[in-house]
Design an enzyme around this catalytic site. Structure first.
Site, mmCIF file in Angstrom:
data_model
loop_
_atom_site.group_PDB
_atom_site.id
_atom_site.type_symbol
_atom_site.label_atom_id
_atom_site.label_comp_id
_atom_site.label_asym_id
_atom_site.label_seq_id
_atom_site.Cartn_x
_atom_site.Cartn_y
_atom_site.Cartn_z
ATOM 1 C CB SER A 152 28.048 -14.064 -8.027
ATOM 2 O OG SER A 152 27.286 -14.917 -7.511
ATOM 3 C CD GLN A 165 29.125 -22.352 -9.091
ATOM 4 O OE1 GLN A 165 29.126 -23.715 -8.396
ATOM 5 N NE2 GLN A 165 28.412 -22.043 -7.576
ATOM 6 C CG ASP A 206 21.785 -19.210 -7.588
ATOM 7 O OD1 ASP A 206 21.435 -20.527 -7.711
ATOM 8 O OD2 ASP A 206 22.167 -18.455 -7.102
HETATM 9 C C1 S3P Z 1 26.972 -18.512 -9.603
HETATM 10 C C2 S3P Z 1 26.956 -19.059 -10.460
HETATM 11 C C3 S3P Z 1 25.949 -20.778 -10.137
HETATM 12 C C4 S3P Z 1 24.453 -20.072 -9.117
HETATM 13 C C5 S3P Z 1 25.208 -20.122 -7.975
HETATM 14 C C6 S3P Z 1 27.068 -18.975 -7.836
HETATM 15 C C7 S3P Z 1 28.479 -17.832 -9.562
HETATM 16 O O1 S3P Z 1 25.976 -21.616 -9.991
HETATM 17 O O2 S3P Z 1 23.483 -21.228 -9.214
HETATM 18 O O3 S3P Z 1 24.427 -19.102 -7.201
HETATM 19 O O4 S3P Z 1 28.811 -17.494 -8.860
HETATM 20 O O5 S3P Z 1 29.149 -17.917 -10.454
HETATM 21 P P1 S3P Z 1 26.452 -22.563 -11.574
HETATM 22 O O6 S3P Z 1 27.035 -22.020 -12.203
HETATM 23 O O7 S3P Z 1 26.665 -23.888 -10.838
HETATM 24 O O8 S3P Z 1 25.505 -22.523 -12.301
#
Ligand code: S3P
Length: 441
Positions: A25, A171, A323
Site C-alpha cells: 500500500s 482505496q 487482507d
Molecule cells: C488497500 C486497501 C484495502 C486492501 C488492499 C489495499 C489500500 O482494500 O484490501 O489490499 O492500499 O488502500 P479496500 O480499500 O477495498 O478495503
C-alpha cells in the site's frame, strides 16, 4: 490461470529471524504522490512486486521519469500538479486493485483521457464504488457494468464534495482525497469505520495539510506536494503469514524484523492475542518513529508456538485486518473450539471471493466450516488432512494454505500460485529460511 503450484508440508517447524518485502500500500502511494509532487522523491524499501511495478510503469506512461538504482530503491522525478501527460495506450494495472482505484482519483481531474485495464481477476472487480463519488465531483468516468475497463474523459475541473463512504475502504477514501487535492474547494470524506490511513499520513509527509475530525478528513484543493524521502516498512500483511506460522510451529520463537505496525493495519495481532497467542511487539525508536503523526511506525514482532482458542471476531476489527483473513482462518482451523467472523462481505470482492475460496480449501483439508453470506464459521481441529487446493489465482489464498502445511498430516498441493509475486516476491525462499517444507513445480 498459471500452471505454477506449490507443494507444502507435511509438518515442520519455524524459527530464527527474518524480514519480509516492503509494504504494498505504501509503495503504490509513494510512487503516485512522488509523481505529482514538485521535486524528487526517494523511496527506500520499495516493494518490487508485480502490483507496484504496474503502478511504476503506468506513471512512466503518463510522462513521469523514474529511476531504480536498486530493486528496492526508487527515484521519482515529480512532474508537479499539472505535469502528467496522456498515455498513448491503455494503462494496465495487472492484478492491482489499489493501483486501479487510486489512479481513478489521480486521473479524474486531468485534462486528458485515460483508460484503465487489468488482468482477468481485476477486470471482474467493482469500480463503481470509486466512480460514483468521482462523478459527484463532475468527473467523466465510465465503467463496463460497474467493472473495468474504466474510461476517464478529460476534465475541465472538478469540484469538492462532502461524501460519506458506504463501506470502510481505504482505496475509495484515497481516490477521493487524490481527486480532492486537484479540485476547487474543500473536500470532506467520512469513514463508517477506520480503514488504513497511509494516504493521509503520506500526504502530510509531502507537505499537504489535512484536517482530521473524528471519522472525517478534509482536504483543500490546489495544494502542492513537495518531494520527500519515503522509507517503506516491511509489509505487515506479508509478515502475517509468518506470525501465524510462528503461532503454529515456532517452538523456540520466530522474530520478524522492521515490520510496519500502523494501527489501522494490525487487527490480526489483536485477534490472535484474544485467541491466546504468544506475541510480543517491540516498537522501534529510530526512523519511522511512533511519535511523528505522519510517520509509519515500525516494530520487531516476536512470536512463539501457542495454544489458540477460537473467538468471535468483533466487526470493528474487520477493516483493520481485511487482507489477513485467509491466514487468520488457517489459525482458526488450528484453534480449540469455534471461530466466527461476520461483517466481512468485502472479502467476497478481493482478488478472489476469499470467503468462498477459504471455505472450499478448508473443506478439502477436512476442516468443518460454514460459509455465511458475510463471513465464515470454523470448528478448529488437530491439524489438516492433505489435498489439492485451488488458490483461484489469489496470492493470499496461496500463501495461507502454504502455512497450513505446517500442521498437515499429508502434503498440500496449491494450484495457480504465480500471483504470489504480486505482493511477496521471494516468498518461497523466505518460507524455506523460516523452516517450512515447501517446493514449487
Ligand atoms: C488497500 C486497501 C484495502 C486492501 C488492499 C489495499 C489500500 O482494500 O484490501 O489490499 O492500499 O488502500 P479496500 O480499500 O477495498 O478495503
Amino acid at each position: 490461470m498459471s500452471t505454477l503450484r506449490y507443494l507444502a508440508g507435511p509438518g515442520g517447524r519455524v524459527e530464527g529471524e527474518l524480514t519480509v518485502p516492503g509494504d504494498k500500500s505504501i509503495s503504490h502511494r509513494a510512487l503516485m504522490l512522488g509523481g505529482i509532487a514538485e521535486g524528487d522523491t526517494e523511496i527506500t524499501g520499495f516493494l518490487a512486486g508485480e502490483d507496484c511495478l504496474a503502478t511504476l510503469r503506468a506513471l512512466q506512461a503518463l510522462g513521469v521519469r523514474i529511476e531504480r538504482p536498486e530493486e528496492q530503491h526508487v527515484l521519482v522525478h515529480g512532474v508537479g500538479p499539472d505535469g502528467l501527460r496522456p498515455s498513448a495506450t491503455a494503462l494496465d494495472m495487472g492484478n492491482a486493485g489499489t493501483a486501479m482505484r487510486l489512479f481513478m482519483g489521480l486521473l479524474a481531474p486531468q485534462r486528458f483521457d485515460s483508460t484503465l485495464i487489468g488482468d482477468e481477476s481485476l477486470m471482474r472487480r467493482p469500480m463503481e464504488r470509486v466512480a460514483t463519488p468521482l462523478r459527484l465531483m463532475d468527473a467523466n468516468i465510465k465503467t463496463h457494468d460497474g467493472k473495468p475497463p474504466v474510461v476517464i474523459g478529460a476534465s475541465s475541473g472538478l469540484r469538492a464534495i462532502d461524501y460519506t463512504l458506504p463501506v470502510a475502504s481505504a482505496q475509495v477514501k484515497s481516490a477521493i482525497l487524490l481527486a480532492g487535492l486537484q479540485s476547487f474547494g474543500r473536500t470532506h470524506v467520512t469513514e463508517p469505520a477506520p480503514a488504513r490511513d497511509h494516504t493521509e499520513r503520506m500526504l502530510g509527509a509531502f507537505g499537504v495539510e489535512l484536517l482530521r475530525d473524528g471519522p472525517s478528513i478534509a482536504i483543500e484543493g490546489g495544494q502542492t506536494l513537495r518531494g520527500t524521502h519515503v522509507r517503506v516498512p516491511a509489509d505487515f500483511s506479508s509478515a502475517a503469514f509468518f506470525i501465524v506460522a510462528g503461532c503454529l510451529a515456532a517452538e523456540n520463537g520466530l522474530l520478524l524484523r522492521n515490520i510496519g505496525v500502523n494501527p489501522t493495519r494490525t487487527g490480526l495481532l489483536e485477534m490472535l492475542l484474544q485467541m491466546g497467542a504468544d506475541i510480543r511487539v517491540h516498537p522501534h525508536g529510530g526512523i519511522n518513529r511512533n511519535d511523528d503523526q505522519n510517520a509509519e511506525p515500525m516494530a520487531d514482532i516476536e512470536v512463539r508456538k501457542s495454544r489458540l482458542r477460537g473467538i468471535k471476531v468483533a466487526e470493528l476489527l474487520v477493516p483493520l485486518s481485511i487482507d489477513e483473513f485467509p491466514v487468520f482462518f488457517i489459525a482458526a482451523a488450528c484453534a480449540e473450539g469455534e471461530t466466527l467472523v461476520r461483517g466481512a462481505l468485502e472479502l467476497r470482492v478481493k482478488e478472489s471471493d476469499r470467503l468462498a475460496a477459504m471455505a472450499q480449501g478448508l473443506t478439502t483439508l477436512g476442516i468443518e466450516n460454514h460459509l455465511l453470506a458475510d463471513g465464515l464459521w470454523i470448528r478448529g481441529a488437530d491439524g489438516f488432512g492433505g489435498g489439492t487446493i485451488d488458490s483461484h489465482g489469489d496470492h493470499r489464498i496461496a500463501m495461507a494454505f502454504a502455512i497450513a502445511g505446517l500442521k498437515a498430516r499429508g502434503p498440500i498441493e496449491i494450484l495457480d500460485v504465480a500471483n504470489v509475486a504480486t505482493s511477496f516476491p521471494g516468498f518461497l525462499e523466505t518460507a524455506r529460511t523460516a523452516g517450512l517444507q515447501i517446493d514449487a513445480a
